[in-house]
Design a protein around this motif. Structure first.
Motif, PDB file in Angstrom:
ATOM      1  N   CYS A  89      37.089  30.808  48.466  1.00  0.00           N
ATOM      2  CA  CYS A  89      36.825  30.637  47.237  1.00  0.00           C
ATOM      3  C   CYS A  89      35.589  31.355  46.764  1.00  0.00           C
ATOM      4  O   CYS A  89      34.667  31.539  47.728  1.00  0.00           O
ATOM      5  CB  CYS A  89      37.030  29.259  46.637  1.00  0.00           C
ATOM      6  SG  CYS A  89      35.724  28.147  47.324  1.00  0.00           S
ATOM      7  N   VAL A  90      35.231  31.565  45.861  1.00  0.00           N
ATOM      8  CA  VAL A  90      34.061  31.843  45.222  1.00  0.00           C
ATOM      9  C   VAL A  90      33.063  30.705  45.153  1.00  0.00           C
ATOM     10  O   VAL A  90      33.466  29.569  45.186  1.00  0.00           O
ATOM     11  CB  VAL A  90      34.162  32.541  43.876  1.00  0.00           C
ATOM     12  CG1 VAL A  90      34.733  34.008  43.966  1.00  0.00           C
ATOM     13  CG2 VAL A  90      34.627  31.688  42.756  1.00  0.00           C
ATOM     14  N   PRO A  91      31.744  30.587  45.203  1.00  0.00           N
ATOM     15  CA  PRO A  91      30.810  29.616  44.919  1.00  0.00           C
ATOM     16  C   PRO A  91      31.111  28.760  44.077  1.00  0.00           C
ATOM     17  O   PRO A  91      31.110  27.415  44.533  1.00  0.00           O
ATOM     18  CB  PRO A  91      29.380  30.330  45.183  1.00  0.00           C
ATOM     19  CG  PRO A  91      29.592  31.491  45.477  1.00  0.00           C
ATOM     20  CD  PRO A  91      31.109  32.135  45.159  1.00  0.00           C
ATOM     21  N   LYS A  92      31.441  29.180  42.785  1.00  0.00           N
ATOM     22  CA  LYS A  92      31.658  27.930  41.907  1.00  0.00           C
ATOM     23  C   LYS A  92      32.823  27.273  41.821  1.00  0.00           C
ATOM     24  O   LYS A  92      32.714  26.192  41.313  1.00  0.00           O
ATOM     25  CB  LYS A  92      31.834  28.788  40.560  1.00  0.00           C
ATOM     26  CG  LYS A  92      32.927  29.558  40.393  1.00  0.00           C
ATOM     27  CD  LYS A  92      33.209  30.204  38.988  1.00  0.00           C
ATOM     28  CE  LYS A  92      34.237  30.923  38.470  1.00  0.00           C
ATOM     29  NZ  LYS A  92      34.252  31.607  37.258  1.00  0.00           N
ATOM     30  N   MET A  93      33.666  27.439  42.953  1.00  0.00           N
ATOM     31  CA  MET A  93      34.952  26.846  43.271  1.00  0.00           C
ATOM     32  C   MET A  93      34.791  25.930  44.753  1.00  0.00           C
ATOM     33  O   MET A  93      35.745  25.280  44.871  1.00  0.00           O
ATOM     34  CB  MET A  93      36.135  27.602  43.115  1.00  0.00           C
ATOM     35  CG  MET A  93      36.618  28.225  41.924  1.00  0.00           C
ATOM     36  SD  MET A  93      36.802  27.033  40.573  1.00  0.00           S
ATOM     37  CE  MET A  93      38.447  26.422  41.156  1.00  0.00           C
ATOM     38  N   ALA A  94      33.498  25.957  45.229  1.00  0.00           N
ATOM     39  CA  ALA A  94      33.323  25.491  46.554  1.00  0.00           C
ATOM     40  C   ALA A  94      33.551  23.890  46.698  1.00  0.00           C
ATOM     41  O   ALA A  94      33.777  23.322  47.549  1.00  0.00           O
ATOM     42  CB  ALA A  94      32.118  25.796  47.121  1.00  0.00           C
ATOM     43  N   VAL A  95      33.051  23.189  45.336  1.00  0.00           N
ATOM     44  CA  VAL A  95      33.084  21.882  45.323  1.00  0.00           C
ATOM     45  C   VAL A  95      33.856  21.329  43.916  1.00  0.00           C
ATOM     46  O   VAL A  95      33.479  21.628  43.007  1.00  0.00           O
ATOM     47  CB  VAL A  95      31.711  21.129  45.191  1.00  0.00           C
ATOM     48  CG1 VAL A  95      31.787  19.740  45.068  1.00  0.00           C
ATOM     49  CG2 VAL A  95      30.779  21.651  46.245  1.00  0.00           C
ATOM     50  N   ARG A  96      34.971  20.556  44.278  1.00  0.00           N
ATOM     51  CA  ARG A  96      35.912  19.948  43.217  1.00  0.00           C
ATOM     52  C   ARG A  96      36.104  18.591  43.751  1.00  0.00           C
ATOM     53  O   ARG A  96      36.763  18.428  44.833  1.00  0.00           O
ATOM     54  CB  ARG A  96      36.959  21.034  42.962  1.00  0.00           C
ATOM     55  CG  ARG A  96      36.393  22.185  42.151  1.00  0.00           C
ATOM     56  CD  ARG A  96      36.151  21.833  40.863  1.00  0.00           C
ATOM     57  NE  ARG A  96      35.648  23.137  40.116  1.00  0.00           N
ATOM     58  CZ  ARG A  96      34.602  23.686  39.991  1.00  0.00           C
ATOM     59  NH1 ARG A  96      33.784  23.310  40.927  1.00  0.00           N
ATOM     60  NH2 ARG A  96      34.628  24.927  39.163  1.00  0.00           N
ATOM     61  N   GLU A  97      36.385  17.665  42.617  1.00  0.00           N
ATOM     62  CA  GLU A  97      36.848  16.370  42.898  1.00  0.00           C
ATOM     63  C   GLU A  97      36.382  15.588  44.350  1.00  0.00           C
ATOM     64  O   GLU A  97      37.030  15.369  44.931  1.00  0.00           O
ATOM     65  CB  GLU A  97      38.374  16.481  43.084  1.00  0.00           C
ATOM     66  CG  GLU A  97      38.952  16.899  41.912  1.00  0.00           C
ATOM     67  CD  GLU A  97      40.455  17.255  41.735  1.00  0.00           C
ATOM     68  OE1 GLU A  97      41.173  17.036  42.915  1.00  0.00           O
ATOM     69  OE2 GLU A  97      41.121  17.407  40.859  1.00  0.00           O
ATOM     70  N   ASN A  98      35.002  15.861  44.569  1.00  0.00           N
ATOM     71  CA  ASN A  98      34.213  15.460  45.527  1.00  0.00           C
ATOM     72  C   ASN A  98      34.949  15.954  47.023  1.00  0.00           C
ATOM     73  O   ASN A  98      34.820  15.317  48.216  1.00  0.00           O
ATOM     74  CB  ASN A  98      34.512  13.779  45.895  1.00  0.00           C
ATOM     75  CG  ASN A  98      33.746  13.142  44.720  1.00  0.00           C
ATOM     76  OD1 ASN A  98      32.706  13.613  44.226  1.00  0.00           O
ATOM     77  ND2 ASN A  98      33.889  11.990  44.482  1.00  0.00           N
ATOM     78  N   LEU A 100      34.903  19.448  49.464  1.00  0.00           N
ATOM     79  CA  LEU A 100      34.240  20.847  49.971  1.00  0.00           C
ATOM     80  C   LEU A 100      35.361  21.829  50.159  1.00  0.00           C
ATOM     81  O   LEU A 100      36.127  21.486  51.183  1.00  0.00           O
ATOM     82  CB  LEU A 100      33.322  20.447  51.155  1.00  0.00           C
ATOM     83  CG  LEU A 100      32.118  19.976  51.026  1.00  0.00           C
ATOM     84  CD1 LEU A 100      31.226  19.137  52.065  1.00  0.00           C
ATOM     85  CD2 LEU A 100      31.038  20.590  50.081  1.00  0.00           C
ATOM     86  N   TYR A 101      35.403  22.773  49.691  1.00  0.00           N
ATOM     87  CA  TYR A 101      36.436  23.871  49.787  1.00  0.00           C
ATOM     88  C   TYR A 101      37.813  23.163  49.754  1.00  0.00           C
ATOM     89  O   TYR A 101      38.523  23.224  50.653  1.00  0.00           O
ATOM     90  CB  TYR A 101      36.429  24.424  51.114  1.00  0.00           C
ATOM     91  CG  TYR A 101      34.895  25.161  51.043  1.00  0.00           C
ATOM     92  CD1 TYR A 101      34.782  26.802  50.423  1.00  0.00           C
ATOM     93  CD2 TYR A 101      33.729  24.793  51.572  1.00  0.00           C
ATOM     94  CE1 TYR A 101      33.627  27.192  50.461  1.00  0.00           C
ATOM     95  CE2 TYR A 101      32.487  25.701  51.582  1.00  0.00           C
ATOM     96  CZ  TYR A 101      32.733  26.798  51.165  1.00  0.00           C
ATOM     97  OH  TYR A 101      31.255  27.511  50.913  1.00  0.00           O
ATOM     98  N   PRO A 102      38.329  22.634  48.277  1.00  0.00           N
ATOM     99  CA  PRO A 102      39.540  21.970  48.329  1.00  0.00           C
ATOM    100  C   PRO A 102      40.554  23.000  48.470  1.00  0.00           C
ATOM    101  O   PRO A 102      41.710  22.619  48.958  1.00  0.00           O
ATOM    102  CB  PRO A 102      39.544  21.752  46.839  1.00  0.00           C
ATOM    103  CG  PRO A 102      38.241  22.216  46.222  1.00  0.00           C
ATOM    104  CD  PRO A 102      37.377  22.597  47.223  1.00  0.00           C
ATOM    105  N   LYS A 103      40.319  24.325  48.217  1.00  0.00           N
ATOM    106  CA  LYS A 103      41.486  25.394  48.633  1.00  0.00           C
ATOM    107  C   LYS A 103      41.499  25.984  49.826  1.00  0.00           C
ATOM    108  O   LYS A 103      42.478  26.959  49.934  1.00  0.00           O
ATOM    109  CB  LYS A 103      41.094  26.580  47.312  1.00  0.00           C
ATOM    110  CG  LYS A 103      41.308  26.130  45.937  1.00  0.00           C
ATOM    111  CD  LYS A 103      42.875  25.613  45.747  1.00  0.00           C
ATOM    112  CE  LYS A 103      42.711  25.428  44.082  1.00  0.00           C
ATOM    113  NZ  LYS A 103      44.241  25.085  43.716  1.00  0.00           N
ATOM    114  N   ALA A 104      40.977  25.421  50.930  1.00  0.00           N
ATOM    115  CA  ALA A 104      40.795  25.969  52.223  1.00  0.00           C
ATOM    116  C   ALA A 104      42.256  26.101  52.641  1.00  0.00           C
ATOM    117  O   ALA A 104      42.468  26.925  53.454  1.00  0.00           O
ATOM    118  CB  ALA A 104      39.897  25.332  52.916  1.00  0.00           C
TER     119      ALA A 104
END
Length: 293
Positions: A89-98, A100-104
């Protein structure tokens, strides 16, 4: 085909790994290892992955992607190294809902779908949230930590959760991890893991990162010491590097700005303690190759 994906994390090596590996392009090509130019795959692969939901995945898509790779040194390689911090992901999507990289996992499943007939390895550095989060915020002018992470709680972030999620959902891939803080000591080993070559294969660039944080005098003395003590093991060499850094490190290059509002020294220490425990948890995970000094 072995597909090696170096996926970051963001604000770790900043393409230094590619620059060091590029010094060995011909040497690697002679061993069937391709290091394509990033301009021939970064935008193209992201666009291809984003389009997978709108088209059937065929071997022709894979073949067309490989045909577009630009590496004049390698002909019909067995191993291809691809590197991009934005693969997940791009940096602004690296952290979501506690997380790290939820889309990995989603991105890796897409990779496995596209390269279903190949062996996939994932390599990435993790970084102490005490420095990773400020770097995320600093990357976007005027942004706040809460805005950048959608209100994530820094003390809740765990790299072990990310890695565990990958291992559980994409168990077929190889997974190599290291701490960004350790890279000056293990740089040459990281290069070898990416290239898939043994310690007996000569590689240039093994001290590139060290030269950025050590004085010229220190580097000169270090090289002289290594030449006078040929045959050192990797562990012995790392101990020597640590000793020289202790005496000749450039302090300005080692210091990191931690200027997020409300972060006290005690809070940074707490985040670091959590990170140390996180790394220990990763070291105990089966199927994870954790490179340590």
């Amino acid at each position: 085909m072995q597909i090696v994906l170096h996926v970051g994390a963001h604000f770790t090596d900043e393409d230094r790994l590619l620059k060091s590996l590029s010094k060995n392009r011909d040497n690697l090509a002679a061993r069937g290892i391709s290091l394509p130019k990033p301009s021939s795959y970064r935008r193209q692969l992201r666009a291809l992955l984003h389009s997978l939901g709108q088209m059937p995945v065929t071997d022709q898509l894979r073949d067309d992607f490989f045909a577009g790779l630009n590496d004049p040194s390698a002909d019909d390689p067995d191993r291809i190294i691809l590197s991009h911090n934005d693969f997940f992901c791009v940096p602004k999507m690296a952290v979501r809902e506690n997380l790290l990289y939820p889309k990995a996992v989603d991105r890796l499943l897409d990779m496995c779908n596209l390269f279903h007939q190949d062996e996939i390895e994932v390599h990435f550095a993790i970084r102490n949230p005490a420095t990773f989060l400020p770097a995320l915020v600093a990357a976007k002018k005027g942004e706040t930590l809460e805005g950048m992470t959608r209100g994530a709680v820094p003390t809740a972030l765990r790299w072990a959760e990310t890695i565990g999620r990958i291992r559980e959902n994409v168990p077929a891939i190889g997974l190599t991890v290291w701490c960004n803080e350790d890279t000056p000591l293990i740089w040459e080993q990281i290069l070898r893991e990416l290239a898939g070559v043994e310690a007996t294969v000569p590689l240039e660039g093994g001290t590139d990162l060290l030269s950025e944080i050590m004085s010229d005098e220190g580097m000169e003395r270090f090289h002289a010491y290594v030449q006078a003590h040929e045959g050192m093991t990797e562990i012995q060499k790392r101990r020597v590097i640590a000793a020289f850094l202790d005496k000749f490190a450039l302090e300005d290059e080692l210091e990191e700005e931690l200027d997020l509002p409300g972060w006290s020294e005690e809070y940074v220490d707490a985040l670091t303690d959590i990170y140390d425990e996180d790394v220990y948890e990763i070291s105990r995970m089966p199927g994870v190759n954790l490179i340590t000094p």
